[in-house]
Write an enzyme that holds these catalytic residues in place. Sequence first.
Site, short mmCIF file in Angstrom:
data_model
loop_
_atom_site.label_atom_id
_atom_site.label_comp_id
_atom_site.label_asym_id
_atom_site.label_seq_id
_atom_site.Cartn_x
_atom_site.Cartn_y
_atom_site.Cartn_z
N SER A 68 4.25 0.44 1.87
CA SER A 68 3.97 0.00 0.37
C SER A 68 3.42 -1.52 0.06
O SER A 68 3.10 -1.90 -0.75
CB SER A 68 4.96 0.42 -0.56
OG SER A 68 4.88 1.80 -0.91
N SER A 115 6.59 0.63 -7.33
CA SER A 115 5.85 1.04 -6.16
C SER A 115 5.00 2.30 -6.49
O SER A 115 5.13 3.13 -5.52
CB SER A 115 6.67 0.91 -4.78
OG SER A 115 6.05 0.82 -3.65
N LYS A 140 0.10 -2.51 -1.14
CA LYS A 140 -0.13 -3.02 -2.50
C LYS A 140 -0.17 -4.47 -3.08
O LYS A 140 -0.60 -4.47 -4.05
CB LYS A 140 1.02 -2.13 -3.47
CG LYS A 140 0.91 -0.59 -3.39
CD LYS A 140 2.44 0.11 -3.74
CE LYS A 140 2.16 1.53 -3.53
NZ LYS A 140 3.44 2.54 -3.72
#
Length: 379
Positions: A158, A215, A161
Amino acid sequence: MKKTFLKAFTAVIAVLALSLNVFAAGSIVGSIDMPNASSDRGKGTLSAVDLSTYSEKLQRIINRLNNARRGTTVKDAFGDDLPDSINLYDKSNAVFGIEKVQFNANRAAAFSENLCVSDGTEDDSSLNLTSGAAGSFDLASGEVDYAQNIFNKMYPASITKVMTALVTLKNCSLDETVTVGEECQDIESGSSVCMIEPGDQLTVEQLLYGLLLNSGNDAAMSLAVYVGGTVDNFVNMMNEEAASLGATGTHFANPHGLHDENHYTTAYDIYLMFQEALKYDAFQKIIGSSEYYSIFIRDNDKYGIMWQSTNYYHIGEATPPQDVEVIGGKTGTTDEAGSCLCLLAKDKYGDSHVSIILNAGDKETLYAEMNKLLSKINN
């Protein structure tokens, strides 16, 4: 120190080249005297034709300086141009008596200016890190304090991101309204989400909080479609942005970071992306939050959800070393990527540092090894 000298030395060469261009362009009658660069301090003369030739050579030298790699000597960087274009009178020395200079750069100056650059050798075995890759970057000095496998191909999970947020911030205003589509459900079952649904109406800013703080993979998909028109087009935008930043070891396949063999990066590339995102106040504000209560429109009515940071430093699950202030960061976890964290922190002098750990064995190891990395920033 080395980086400062390189910039100053290149600037001197550039000024000299510009001066020669000015002289050569005018109607110079006779010749001009130039002081000898050697200790004899003799004098010589140059014609207008000579000036033009030397100016061209100096420009080539500037280009070589800008692209010189760490460990390159001045003589190696200049090659055959050195005796004729820099030290016109004393060919026994390199440049003004300087025999060797270490260049701490591996990209063109126009690109690498104000960036930390590394050859990947700043390892400190005393840290005994077991994670797959780690790096510590001093944003104030431009130095790389620690580098372990920072150019190795890794899965970012993640931390992806960060780039999703960066592309969004570059193309949208925070107050734009997004109507969530079916794409928010086109993600792996059981993966991290911020619980938005098709038809929900949120601002770009709210979705960025859901993306970076909680997230949310659903937020990533919603922003991708809103910004790019389609997920595939948005991913292309992510890859284009990575290329523009010099993140040459990176390729994205999705906007959220769920595992894909063709979705990878390096610790150094994450630094490049993260430091670029830090230029946006909204990004710093979001990653520095511990929680966020989002009120948006669902089914024509107001609906509220509390999103909490996944960063253990922000929720009291981890404590940084003494005299280190954690500002914020982005976590990432998949089976293939392991536990990952990219962090902005400040040392006791208030200088900012980016610290990155990738592919730690578990969360406990991740934060223990991040603290080892953070302990270096006050040294």
